[in-house]
Design an enzyme around this catalytic site. Structure first.
Site, PDB file in Angstrom:
ATOM      1  N   ILE A   1      90.814 -42.372  -5.339  1.00 57.73           N
ATOM      2  CA  ILE A   1      90.670 -43.333  -4.237  1.00 57.73           C
ATOM      3  C   ILE A   1      90.848 -44.732  -4.819  1.00 57.73           C
ATOM      4  CG2 ILE A   1      89.108 -44.182  -2.422  1.00 57.73           C
ATOM      5  CD1 ILE A   1      89.743 -41.168  -2.115  1.00 57.73           C
TER       6      ILE A   1
ATOM      7  N   ASN B   1      75.633 -43.043  -2.864  1.00 59.86           N
ATOM      8  CA  ASN B   1      77.032 -43.271  -3.250  1.00 59.86           C
ATOM      9  C   ASN B   1      77.204 -43.911  -4.627  1.00 59.86           C
ATOM     10  OD1 ASN B   1      79.998 -44.141  -2.775  1.00 59.86           O
ATOM     11  ND2 ASN B   1      78.902 -46.103  -2.941  1.00 59.86           N
TER      12      ASN B   1
ATOM     13  N   SER C   1      77.852 -34.843 -14.502  1.00 52.32           N
ATOM     14  CA  SER C   1      76.856 -35.431 -13.597  1.00 52.32           C
ATOM     15  C   SER C   1      77.275 -35.238 -12.147  1.00 52.32           C
ATOM     16  CB  SER C   1      76.645 -36.920 -13.902  1.00 52.32           C
ATOM     17  OG  SER C   1      77.782 -37.671 -13.554  1.00 52.32           O
ATOM     18  N   LYS C   2      78.592 -35.212 -11.879  1.00 50.80           N
ATOM     19  CA  LYS C   2      79.046 -35.007 -10.497  1.00 50.80           C
ATOM     20  C   LYS C   2      78.872 -33.535 -10.085  1.00 50.80           C
ATOM     21  CE  LYS C   2      80.175 -39.137  -9.203  1.00 50.80           C
ATOM     22  NZ  LYS C   2      79.363 -39.825  -8.192  1.00 50.80           N
TER      23      LYS C   2
ATOM     24  N   VAL D   1      69.670 -47.569  -8.832  1.00 55.10           N
ATOM     25  CA  VAL D   1      69.304 -46.258  -8.279  1.00 55.10           C
ATOM     26  C   VAL D   1      68.634 -45.345  -9.315  1.00 55.10           C
ATOM     27  CG1 VAL D   1      71.040 -46.239  -6.438  1.00 55.10           C
ATOM     28  CG2 VAL D   1      71.621 -45.300  -8.683  1.00 55.10           C
TER      29      VAL D   1
ATOM     30  N   SER E   1      82.469 -35.853  -6.736  1.00 55.56           N
ATOM     31  CA  SER E   1      83.856 -36.160  -7.120  1.00 55.56           C
ATOM     32  C   SER E   1      84.575 -34.843  -7.366  1.00 55.56           C
ATOM     33  CB  SER E   1      83.861 -36.968  -8.425  1.00 55.56           C
ATOM     34  OG  SER E   1      85.165 -36.981  -8.991  1.00 55.56           O
TER      35      SER E   1
ATOM     36  N   TYR F   1      80.677 -37.823 -16.860  1.00 56.29           N
ATOM     37  CA  TYR F   1      80.894 -38.091 -15.435  1.00 56.29           C
ATOM     38  C   TYR F   1      81.075 -36.777 -14.677  1.00 56.29           C
ATOM     39  CZ  TYR F   1      83.157 -40.015 -11.231  1.00 56.29           C
ATOM     40  OH  TYR F   1      83.489 -40.344  -9.928  1.00 56.29           O
ATOM     41  N   ALA F   2      81.969 -35.912 -15.192  1.00 61.78           N
ATOM     42  CA  ALA F   2      82.241 -34.643 -14.517  1.00 61.78           C
ATOM     43  C   ALA F   2      80.965 -33.801 -14.429  1.00 61.78           C
ATOM     44  CB  ALA F   2      83.339 -33.887 -15.258  1.00 61.78           C
TER      45      ALA F   2
HETATM   46  P1  NAP Z   1      82.902 -49.055  -7.131  1.00 61.99           P
HETATM   47  O1  NAP Z   1      83.967 -49.754  -6.342  1.00 61.99           O
HETATM   48  O2  NAP Z   1      82.754 -49.361  -8.577  1.00 61.99           O
HETATM   49  O3  NAP Z   1      81.509 -49.295  -6.380  1.00 61.99           O
HETATM   50  C1  NAP Z   1      80.300 -48.788  -6.880  1.00 61.99           C
HETATM   51  C2  NAP Z   1      79.185 -49.744  -6.530  1.00 61.99           C
HETATM   52  O4  NAP Z   1      77.943 -49.194  -7.033  1.00 61.99           O
HETATM   53  C3  NAP Z   1      79.350 -51.120  -7.211  1.00 61.99           C
HETATM   54  O5  NAP Z   1      78.991 -52.160  -6.322  1.00 61.99           O
HETATM   55  C4  NAP Z   1      78.379 -51.010  -8.379  1.00 61.99           C
HETATM   56  O6  NAP Z   1      77.910 -52.262  -8.848  1.00 61.99           O
HETATM   57  C5  NAP Z   1      77.252 -50.198  -7.754  1.00 61.99           C
HETATM   58  N1  NAP Z   1      76.374 -49.641  -8.761  1.00 61.99           N
HETATM   59  C6  NAP Z   1      76.704 -49.255 -10.027  1.00 61.99           C
HETATM   60  N2  NAP Z   1      75.617 -48.818 -10.678  1.00 61.99           N
HETATM   61  C7  NAP Z   1      74.576 -48.922  -9.818  1.00 61.99           C
HETATM   62  C8  NAP Z   1      73.202 -48.627  -9.911  1.00 61.99           C
HETATM   63  N3  NAP Z   1      72.677 -48.157 -11.050  1.00 61.99           N
HETATM   64  N4  NAP Z   1      72.416 -48.856  -8.842  1.00 61.99           N
HETATM   65  C9  NAP Z   1      72.932 -49.360  -7.706  1.00 61.99           C
HETATM   66  N5  NAP Z   1      74.241 -49.671  -7.546  1.00 61.99           N
HETATM   67  C10 NAP Z   1      75.054 -49.446  -8.591  1.00 61.99           C
HETATM   68  O7  NAP Z   1      83.090 -47.471  -7.063  1.00 61.99           O
HETATM   69  P2  NAP Z   1      83.741 -46.517  -5.928  1.00 61.99           P
HETATM   70  O8  NAP Z   1      85.088 -46.138  -6.402  1.00 61.99           O
HETATM   71  O9  NAP Z   1      83.549 -47.086  -4.576  1.00 61.99           O
HETATM   72  O10 NAP Z   1      82.833 -45.221  -6.137  1.00 61.99           O
HETATM   73  C11 NAP Z   1      81.754 -44.897  -5.280  1.00 61.99           C
HETATM   74  C12 NAP Z   1      81.324 -43.474  -5.565  1.00 61.99           C
HETATM   75  O11 NAP Z   1      82.429 -42.603  -5.365  1.00 61.99           O
HETATM   76  C13 NAP Z   1      80.857 -43.248  -7.009  1.00 61.99           C
HETATM   77  O12 NAP Z   1      79.783 -42.345  -7.016  1.00 61.99           O
HETATM   78  C14 NAP Z   1      82.081 -42.629  -7.664  1.00 61.99           C
HETATM   79  O13 NAP Z   1      81.742 -41.847  -8.778  1.00 61.99           O
HETATM   80  C15 NAP Z   1      82.597 -41.792  -6.515  1.00 61.99           C
HETATM   81  N6  NAP Z   1      84.008 -41.433  -6.643  1.00 61.99           N
HETATM   82  C16 NAP Z   1      84.976 -42.395  -6.644  1.00 61.99           C
HETATM   83  C17 NAP Z   1      86.312 -42.004  -6.780  1.00 61.99           C
HETATM   84  C18 NAP Z   1      87.438 -42.989  -6.786  1.00 61.99           C
HETATM   85  O14 NAP Z   1      88.593 -42.572  -7.027  1.00 61.99           O
HETATM   86  N7  NAP Z   1      87.199 -44.273  -6.535  1.00 61.99           N
HETATM   87  C19 NAP Z   1      86.639 -40.650  -6.922  1.00 61.99           C
HETATM   88  C20 NAP Z   1      85.611 -39.711  -6.927  1.00 61.99           C
HETATM   89  C21 NAP Z   1      84.297 -40.108  -6.772  1.00 61.99           C
HETATM   90  P3  NAP Z   1      78.662 -52.894 -10.138  1.00 61.99           P
HETATM   91  O15 NAP Z   1      80.059 -53.182  -9.676  1.00 61.99           O
HETATM   92  O16 NAP Z   1      77.850 -54.104 -10.463  1.00 61.99           O
HETATM   93  O17 NAP Z   1      78.626 -51.840 -11.215  1.00 61.99           O
END
Ligand code: NAP
Length: 261
Positions: A183, A86, A154-155, A60, A138, A151-152
């Site tokens: 999550i 996302n 950028s969010k 992305v 986030s 991270y904070a």
């Molecule tokens: P996740 O399980 O790690 O899934 C993220 C997906 O994005 C993975 O498949 C990852 O691939 C892919 N990705 C990473 N870098 C990328 C790039 N440059 N271009 C395209 N795809 C890319 O994470 P998640 O927990 O579902 O998080 C999803 C979103 O929610 C994120 O923005 C995260 O910051 C936000 N968020 C999550 C939480 C939480 O508690 N989980 C809380 C607040 C916000 P790889 O695995 O190969 O890296």
């Protein structure tokens, strides 16, 4: 009838966690769904779960790749009415220990990636006369945490991008944002630790549990749908109440309340 019948959606970071759950929910609500991820194999597995759908392998943070992805998906699905930005990556360490490379990666994926997605999709949606974009920020972007400075920041930028875009693209497009709390996904697996640590996360959340990817996906589906037709520029926390201000006096107040039972 689904909430999103007749829609065509593109979800980034679709191969895992919140992205995967969002793809499943949007499909369940009737949308055609295209999956974009840097990990093509993971996205292909999710596409199979959906019963098909275009898979785009792209980073992305690469603007040209995002432009090409949006064009390709719209051609394959017959248009694009929903974009969910996302994809995100994180790390935890003291601010002064982040290398340039680590900083760039985190900021490039969250902030530049969201910017690239909006920039690629908005002109096409404006031309079509409708569209809804949901960005994933986030609660760290609202109440910054220790160890997650890039991270904070950028969010927080994702929230600002959401608001700028909502102003620029209304009244034709709606642009909103969700801010998940903790999550359970592969991203947070290292934080969960043993059963005791996990139980303490549950206990400290007003709704009594860590969130699921499906909790976030259902709010994203709502924001994409006509049920949110008069909602734009918002940042909606999906955090089980964990942002509520309480931690400093919680113990004392709980003790006082228990005396008044
Ligand atoms: P996740 O399980 O790690 O899934 C993220 C997906 O994005 C993975 O498949 C990852 O691939 C892919 N990705 C990473 N870098 C990328 C790039 N440059 N271009 C395209 N795809 C890319 O994470 P998640 O927990 O579902 O998080 C999803 C979103 O929610 C994120 O923005 C995260 O910051 C936000 N968020 C999550 C939480 C939480 O508690 N989980 C809380 C607040 C916000 P790889 O695995 O190969 O890296």
């Amino acid at each position: 009838m689904g909430l999103l019948d007749g829609h065509q959606a593109l979800v980034t970071g679709a191969g895992s966690g919140i992205g995967r759950a969002t793809c499943l929910r949007l499909r369940q609500e009737g949308a055609l769904v295209a999956l974009l991820d840097i990990d093509g194999e993971a996205a292909a597995v999710v596409a199979e779960e959906l019963g098909g759908g275009p898979v785009v392998v792209a980073d992305v943070s690469d603007g040209e790749a995002m432009d090409a992805a949006v064009q390709r998906v719209a051609a394959e699905l017959g248009g694009l009415t929903i974009l969910v930005n996302n994809a995100g990556v994180g790390a935890v360490k003291p601010l002064h220990r982040y290398s340039d490379r680590e900083y760039d990666r985190i900021v490039d994926v969250s902030m530049r990636g969201t910017f690239n997605g909006i920039r690629a999709a908005a002109p096409m949606m404006l031309e079509a006369g409708r569209g809804s974009i949901v960005n994933v920020s986030s609660i760290s972007g609202m109440r910054p945490t220790r160890g997650e400075a890039p991270y904070a920041a950028s969010k927080a930028a994702v929230i600002a991008l959401t608001q700028s875009a909502a102003l620029e693209y209304g009244p034709i497009l709606r642009v909103n944002c969700v801010s998940p709390g903790l999550i359970e996904t592969p991203l947070t697996a290292p934080l969960m630790g043993d059963e005791k640590t996990r139980a303490s996360f549950d206990r400290k959340t007003p709704l009594g549990r860590v969130g699921t990817a499906e909790d976030v996906a259902s709010v994203i589906a709502f924001l994409c749908s006509d049920m949110a037709a008069y909602v734009t520029g918002i940042n909606l926390p999906v955090d089980g109440g964990s942002l509520l201000p309480s931690s400093q006096v919680e113990g004392v107040l709980t003790a006082i309340l228990s005396l008044s039972d």
